[in-house]
Design a protein around this motif. Structure first.
Motif, PDB file in Angstrom:
ATOM      1  N   ILE A   5      36.371   8.672 -11.561  1.00  0.00           N
ATOM      2  CA  ILE A   5      35.521   9.534 -10.727  1.00  0.00           C
ATOM      3  C   ILE A   5      34.419  10.131 -11.593  1.00  0.00           C
ATOM      4  O   ILE A   5      34.677  10.649 -12.677  1.00  0.00           O
ATOM      5  CB  ILE A   5      36.361  10.640 -10.066  1.00  0.00           C
ATOM      6  N   LYS A   6      33.168  10.023 -11.079  1.00  0.00           N
ATOM      7  CA  LYS A   6      32.025  10.563 -11.816  1.00  0.00           C
ATOM      8  C   LYS A   6      31.583  11.858 -11.144  1.00  0.00           C
ATOM      9  O   LYS A   6      31.908  12.125  -9.992  1.00  0.00           O
ATOM     10  CB  LYS A   6      30.832   9.592 -11.760  1.00  0.00           C
ATOM     11  N   LYS A   7      30.774  12.627 -11.860  1.00  0.00           N
ATOM     12  CA  LYS A   7      30.128  13.776 -11.223  1.00  0.00           C
ATOM     13  C   LYS A   7      29.245  13.283 -10.076  1.00  0.00           C
ATOM     14  O   LYS A   7      28.761  12.150 -10.118  1.00  0.00           O
ATOM     15  CB  LYS A   7      29.246  14.505 -12.232  1.00  0.00           C
ATOM     16  N   LEU A   8      29.033  14.123  -9.066  1.00  0.00           N
ATOM     17  CA  LEU A   8      28.139  13.731  -7.973  1.00  0.00           C
ATOM     18  C   LEU A   8      26.690  13.899  -8.453  1.00  0.00           C
ATOM     19  O   LEU A   8      26.355  14.918  -9.075  1.00  0.00           O
ATOM     20  CB  LEU A   8      28.404  14.608  -6.748  1.00  0.00           C
ATOM     21  N   ASP A   9      25.850  12.916  -8.186  1.00  0.00           N
ATOM     22  CA  ASP A   9      24.433  13.050  -8.549  1.00  0.00           C
ATOM     23  C   ASP A   9      23.560  12.610  -7.371  1.00  0.00           C
ATOM     24  O   ASP A   9      24.062  12.405  -6.257  1.00  0.00           O
ATOM     25  CB  ASP A   9      24.120  12.266  -9.830  1.00  0.00           C
ATOM     26  N   GLU A  10      22.255  12.447  -7.630  1.00  0.00           N
ATOM     27  CA  GLU A  10      21.347  12.192  -6.508  1.00  0.00           C
ATOM     28  C   GLU A  10      21.534  10.815  -5.876  1.00  0.00           C
ATOM     29  O   GLU A  10      20.943  10.538  -4.828  1.00  0.00           O
ATOM     30  CB  GLU A  10      19.890  12.432  -6.916  1.00  0.00           C
ATOM     31  N   THR A  11      22.368   9.942  -6.463  1.00  0.00           N
ATOM     32  CA  THR A  11      22.628   8.649  -5.822  1.00  0.00           C
ATOM     33  C   THR A  11      23.671   8.801  -4.695  1.00  0.00           C
ATOM     34  O   THR A  11      23.888   7.879  -3.918  1.00  0.00           O
ATOM     35  CB  THR A  11      23.177   7.613  -6.833  1.00  0.00           C
ATOM     36  N   SER A  12      24.297   9.946  -4.612  1.00  0.00           N
ATOM     37  CA  SER A  12      25.363  10.140  -3.613  1.00  0.00           C
ATOM     38  C   SER A  12      24.785  10.207  -2.188  1.00  0.00           C
ATOM     39  O   SER A  12      23.672  10.698  -1.976  1.00  0.00           O
ATOM     40  CB  SER A  12      26.123  11.427  -3.908  1.00  0.00           C
ATOM     41  N   HIS A  13      25.566   9.749  -1.223  1.00  0.00           N
ATOM     42  CA  HIS A  13      25.163   9.814   0.192  1.00  0.00           C
ATOM     43  C   HIS A  13      25.582  11.122   0.841  1.00  0.00           C
ATOM     44  O   HIS A  13      25.282  11.377   2.003  1.00  0.00           O
ATOM     45  CB  HIS A  13      25.784   8.647   0.966  1.00  0.00           C
ATOM     46  N   LEU A  14      26.313  11.951   0.093  1.00  0.00           N
ATOM     47  CA  LEU A  14      26.840  13.187   0.664  1.00  0.00           C
ATOM     48  C   LEU A  14      25.814  14.322   0.575  1.00  0.00           C
ATOM     49  O   LEU A  14      25.240  14.559  -0.495  1.00  0.00           O
ATOM     50  CB  LEU A  14      28.113  13.589  -0.109  1.00  0.00           C
ATOM     51  N   ILE A  15      25.598  15.027   1.692  1.00  0.00           N
ATOM     52  CA  ILE A  15      24.723  16.206   1.689  1.00  0.00           C
ATOM     53  C   ILE A  15      25.588  17.424   1.389  1.00  0.00           C
ATOM     54  O   ILE A  15      26.526  17.721   2.141  1.00  0.00           O
ATOM     55  CB  ILE A  15      24.037  16.390   3.056  1.00  0.00           C
ATOM     56  N   LEU A  16      25.283  18.108   0.313  1.00  0.00           N
ATOM     57  CA  LEU A  16      26.038  19.328  -0.009  1.00  0.00           C
ATOM     58  C   LEU A  16      25.407  20.522   0.702  1.00  0.00           C
ATOM     59  O   LEU A  16      24.243  20.483   1.088  1.00  0.00           O
ATOM     60  CB  LEU A  16      26.030  19.567  -1.519  1.00  0.00           C
ATOM     61  N   HIS A  17      26.174  21.589   0.851  1.00  0.00           N
ATOM     62  CA  HIS A  17      25.644  22.816   1.448  1.00  0.00           C
ATOM     63  C   HIS A  17      25.078  23.709   0.344  1.00  0.00           C
ATOM     64  O   HIS A  17      25.696  23.862  -0.713  1.00  0.00           O
ATOM     65  CB  HIS A  17      26.761  23.589   2.175  1.00  0.00           C
ATOM     66  N   ARG A  18      23.947  24.308   0.613  1.00  0.00           N
ATOM     67  CA  ARG A  18      23.323  25.309  -0.261  1.00  0.00           C
ATOM     68  C   ARG A  18      23.384  24.933  -1.742  1.00  0.00           C
ATOM     69  O   ARG A  18      23.827  25.715  -2.563  1.00  0.00           O
ATOM     70  CB  ARG A  18      23.997  26.667  -0.068  1.00  0.00           C
TER      71      ARG A  18
END
Ligand SMILES: Cc1ncc(COP(=O)(O)O)c(C=O)c1O
Length: 442
Positions: A5-18
């Protein structure tokens, strides 16, 4: 083989909140597991979770298999049935249990998906009450500057100063009116308690008069307020608010979404303040965050004129989260976690007070296991503390393996209610270092 598992970065499809894009670019920590007071990230790094999942729900600690079992058992028996025209067993049992543990006349309950929906439904129930009694002009909602009551339409209009969220979403539902918060450390009127005639409370009467008493539906507030970091008002505040609401026929909603289920050292925060609300809202610690659930409680008096609550959520009164809540409350009671919150809360506060000598520490405060250090660049004038320096302290704590958060000018602690003395001692020692390295006011 274990998945990498990697850190989430801008390639992720997930929208984070705030979460700002710049933070995402740097890489976002992925929490992969948790047990008791601790959570672990993608690299196996261990953190002491001092904000119970950051949004503060995880009362009984992480990784409790009893909740998983209760959810599993309920899904095997019955996963879903409508809240309209039928009932299921878990919400019936949960309503009975809440009627027992919520003190005073709050006696009727309905269940939603989260805190925002609970606030929304409480406001709708209040409007419904006024409407059914022929009081059809009442629609205005009074809340406090600095408060937060969720993200839904009606609740949004009670968003004190959580900006830019409120500004982006405007125009909001009409009828949102704001009073000042009881934030004595930086009083909006420049007054000093107790020589203030409780202006923040008595002004509510003036506001109702100005807004037209016949149009005001509710006043909503948290017993202890999140907005400036765990702020408990002076003891006179809530009884004065109650009296003013009664005088004008305005219903009083106390928002227990954070405070409820032991956070402040009593089962519900309103128990500290010699006040009986007409409605309460609950969420978060009701299931310790394991599954989403919100709840509204109201008095028989509120329900009396309402023939049928004209409302329908597919997931209202859902049996699965209600089963989780029943098990969660059983654990809270069996393990005396509300009592632990009161005892460890005092210990925590005493520990934090040893940090008062730092030149940037303004006020130490809290109730139960909800405590805060309010920072200032000038102890005398109490000037606010810059957000970038608070963020730096939060990051420094995280690097040391402690998850904390900031709120207003304060660093806040709302740990799982299972915390013990050793973990509190470690937290105080860590904060001593973090504050010292942030240095002097500048
Ligand atoms: C006092 C209060 N009310 C309502 C809400 C909204 O709850 P939720 O985030 O579960 O929708 C929150 C969320 O933090 C809250 O703090």
């Amino acid at each position: 083989m274990e998945e990498m598992i990697k850190k989430l970065d801008e390639t992720s499809h997930l929208i984070l909140h705030r979460t700002p894009r710049e933070d995402i670019r740097k890489g976002i920590t992925v929490i992969t597991s948790g047990e008791g007071m601790y959570v672990y990230d993608q690299d196996g790094k261990k953190y002491l979770d001092l904000n119970a999942g950051v949004t503060r729900p995880v009362a009984i600690g992480h990784g409790r298999k009893e909740i998983a079992q209760a959810v599993y058992d309920q899904i095997c028996k019955l996963g879903y049935y409508t809240p309209c025209g039928f009932a299921t067993i878990p919400p019936m049992k949960l309503a009975d249990l809440l009627a027992e543990i919520v003190p005073g006349p709050i006696n009727k309950f309905t269940f939603e998906c989260d805190g925002s929906e609970a606030v929304e439904s409480a406001m709708k129930l209040a409007k419904h009450y006024h409407h059914a009694r022929g009081d059809k002009a009442r629609f205005k909602v009074i809340s406090r500057r600095g408060a937060y009551h969720g993200v839904n339409g009606m609740g949004l209009r009670a968003l004190g100063t959580v900006n830019p969220m409120r500004h982006i979403m405007e125009p909001l539902a009409p009828g949102g009116v704001f009073a000042e918060s009881p934030y004595c450390y930086r009083c909006a009127y420049g007054l000093t308690y107790p020589n203030c005639d409780m202006r923040c409370a008595t002004d509510i009467g003036r506001i109702i008069e100005f807004e037209n008493p016949e149009q005001v539906s509710i006043f909503i507030g948290e017993g202890v307020q999140q907005g400036f970091g765990a702020y408990a008002p002076p003891k006179e505040y809530w009884p004065i608010v109650r009296k003013i609401c009664d005088q004008y026929g305005v219903l009083l909603i106390m928002d227990e979404v954070i405070c409820g289920f032991g956070r402040t050292g009593k089962m519900f925060a309103f128990e500290h303040f010699n006040v009986e609300p007409d409605l309460i809202t609950m969420a978060k610690c009701i299931t310790s965050g394991y599954v989403p659930l919100g709840a509204v409680g109201c008095t028989d008096e509120v329900m009396k004129p309402i023939d049928s609550f004209v409302h329908l959520h597919t997931y209202g009164n859902h049996p699965v989260p209600c089963a989780a809540a029943l098990k969660n409350i059983e654990i809270l009671q069996k393990e005396k976690l509300v009592e632990n919150s009161a005892e460890m809360g005092k210990y925590f506060l005493d520990g934090l007070r040893t940090l008062e000598h730092h030149p940037i520490v303004g006020e130490i405060r809290g109730l139960g296991l909800w405590t805060a250090i309010d920072f200032t660049v000038d102890k005398k004038s109490r000037l606010p503390f810059p957000a970038d320096r608070l963020i730096r302290m939060v990051e420094s704590a995280k690097a040391k393996g402690f998850i904390i958060k900031f709120m207003g000018c304060a660093i806040e602690f709302a740990p799982p209610l299972i915390i013990c003395r050793e973990e509190i001692d470690a937290t105080i020692a860590m904060m001593d270092q973090v504050i010292a390295s942030e240095g002097v006011p500048y």
